[in-house]
Design a protein around this motif. Structure first.
Motif, PDB file in Angstrom:
ATOM      1  N   THR A 224       0.845  -1.188   0.000  1.00  0.00           N
ATOM      2  CA  THR A 224       0.000   0.000   0.000  1.00  0.00           C
ATOM      3  C   THR A 224       0.883   1.242   0.000  1.00  0.00           C
ATOM      4  O   THR A 224       2.091   1.160   0.210  1.00  0.00           O
ATOM      5  N   HIS A 225       0.253   2.396  -0.193  1.00  0.00           N
ATOM      6  CA  HIS A 225       1.021   3.634  -0.070  1.00  0.00           C
ATOM      7  C   HIS A 225       1.128   4.051   1.394  1.00  0.00           C
ATOM      8  O   HIS A 225       2.222   4.224   1.919  1.00  0.00           O
ATOM      9  N   GLY A 226      -0.012   4.199   2.055  1.00  0.00           N
ATOM     10  CA  GLY A 226      -0.014   4.551   3.466  1.00  0.00           C
ATOM     11  C   GLY A 226       0.015   3.325   4.362  1.00  0.00           C
ATOM     12  O   GLY A 226       0.015   2.179   3.892  1.00  0.00           O
ATOM     13  N   TYR A 227       0.021   3.578   5.639  1.00  0.00           N
ATOM     14  CA  TYR A 227       0.132   2.534   6.663  1.00  0.00           C
ATOM     15  C   TYR A 227      -1.197   1.803   6.824  1.00  0.00           C
ATOM     16  O   TYR A 227      -2.199   2.396   7.266  1.00  0.00           O
ATOM     17  N   ALA A 228      -1.229   0.513   6.497  1.00  0.00           N
ATOM     18  CA  ALA A 228      -2.497  -0.214   6.426  1.00  0.00           C
ATOM     19  C   ALA A 228      -2.992  -0.760   7.754  1.00  0.00           C
ATOM     20  O   ALA A 228      -4.194  -0.967   7.929  1.00  0.00           O
ATOM     21  N   HIS A 229      -2.117  -1.009   8.710  1.00  0.00           N
ATOM     22  CA  HIS A 229      -2.552  -1.693   9.936  1.00  0.00           C
ATOM     23  C   HIS A 229      -3.540  -0.874  10.769  1.00  0.00           C
ATOM     24  O   HIS A 229      -4.255  -1.431  11.601  1.00  0.00           O
ATOM     25  N   SER A 230      -3.595   0.440  10.544  1.00  0.00           N
ATOM     26  CA  SER A 230      -4.607   1.249  11.233  1.00  0.00           C
ATOM     27  C   SER A 230      -6.010   0.961  10.713  1.00  0.00           C
ATOM     28  O   SER A 230      -6.998   1.230  11.398  1.00  0.00           O
ATOM     29  N   LEU A 231      -6.085   0.422   9.494  1.00  0.00           N
ATOM     30  CA  LEU A 231      -7.384   0.206   8.840  1.00  0.00           C
ATOM     31  C   LEU A 231      -7.807  -1.257   8.823  1.00  0.00           C
ATOM     32  O   LEU A 231      -9.009  -1.554   8.780  1.00  0.00           O
ATOM     33  N   LEU A 232      -6.833  -2.162   8.852  1.00  0.00           N
ATOM     34  CA  LEU A 232      -7.148  -3.589   8.716  1.00  0.00           C
ATOM     35  C   LEU A 232      -8.027  -4.067   9.868  1.00  0.00           C
ATOM     36  O   LEU A 232      -7.783  -3.761  11.030  1.00  0.00           O
ATOM     37  N   GLY A 233      -9.053  -4.819   9.518  1.00  0.00           N
ATOM     38  CA  GLY A 233      -9.986  -5.312  10.519  1.00  0.00           C
ATOM     39  C   GLY A 233     -11.082  -4.325  10.858  1.00  0.00           C
ATOM     40  O   GLY A 233     -12.037  -4.656  11.561  1.00  0.00           O
TER      41      GLY A 233
END
Length: 210
Positions: free
Chosen positions: A119-128
């Motif tokens: 991804t471009h930005g940080y995905a773990h804030s959104l996952l789930g």
């Protein structure tokens, strides 16, 4: 081999040198985390190289801005200079950028069973919390930053089914822990351009030549 390359920002010389360092072979896959354009002076050359080589890009906030500014007639001076005399390429590149995906999820896993997510930005804030397939995910992922309280020690303890490789946030050196690799190392700011191999997780750095 699969390689993911950090934010290029129009730094063509650095990109060419980095690609030579990692010795790309015909069966290698190369992905970019977005923000290949803007800031640097050679956006047109960078996009030409990527497209002619068949490499892959995810949408970054600067690609999105490029598209929106073109539509509004507000292209910045670096882009105007880069595409002077290349108007046909400019139109073709805009059409190409409009079709970029917001993430790549190859069927590749590390030794711990985590699936690669680019991804471009940080995905773990959104996952789930937000579906991959939603417009909200697409809208947010290009601007999502690492939380300010997420230290490398805390990041190493995160549990996820995905290994997220991302850019967007300039770092003094790559941030690599159990479920992520932040690989924007500030090439445009005179630092380095980073390539990250998966599943080997080997880092190759090229000092900025711009």
């Amino acid at each position: 081999m699969l390689y993911v390359i950090g934010d290029v920002h129009g730094c063509y010389k650095s990109l060419v040198s980095l690609l030579k360092k990692i010795h790309i072979k015909s069966n290698d896959d190369v992905y970019f985390v977005g923000d290949v354009v803007h800031k640097g002076k050679d956006s047109s050359k960078v996009l030409k190289l990527i497209r002619e080589s068949g490499y892959h890009i995810v949408m970054g906030n600067h690609e999105k801005t490029f598209i929106e500014n073109f539509k509004a007639g507000k292209i910045n001076k670096e882009i105007i200079s880069s595409y002077r005399g290349k108007e046909v390429q400019l139109l073709d590149d805009i059409a190409f950028l409009k079709k970029l995906p917001y993430y790549y999820l190859p069927k590749l896993f590390d030794k711990n069973g985590k699936q690669l997510l680019i991804t471009h930005g940080y995905a773990h804030s959104l996952l789930g919390k937000i579906s991959f397939y939603s417009e909200e995910f697409n809208r947010r992922i290009i601007n999502e930053r690492i939380p300010p309280n997420l230290t490398p020690q805390k990041a190493a303890k995160l549990k996820s089914n995905y290994f997220n490789v991302f850019g967007h946030i300039p770092l003094p050196s790559p941030l690599i822990v159990s479920c992520m690799a932040g690989i924007d190392t500030g090439c445009y700011n005179g630092n380095h351009l980073c390539a990250f191999s998966f599943p080997e997780k080997k880092v190759t750095l090229q000092k900025s030549l711009e």
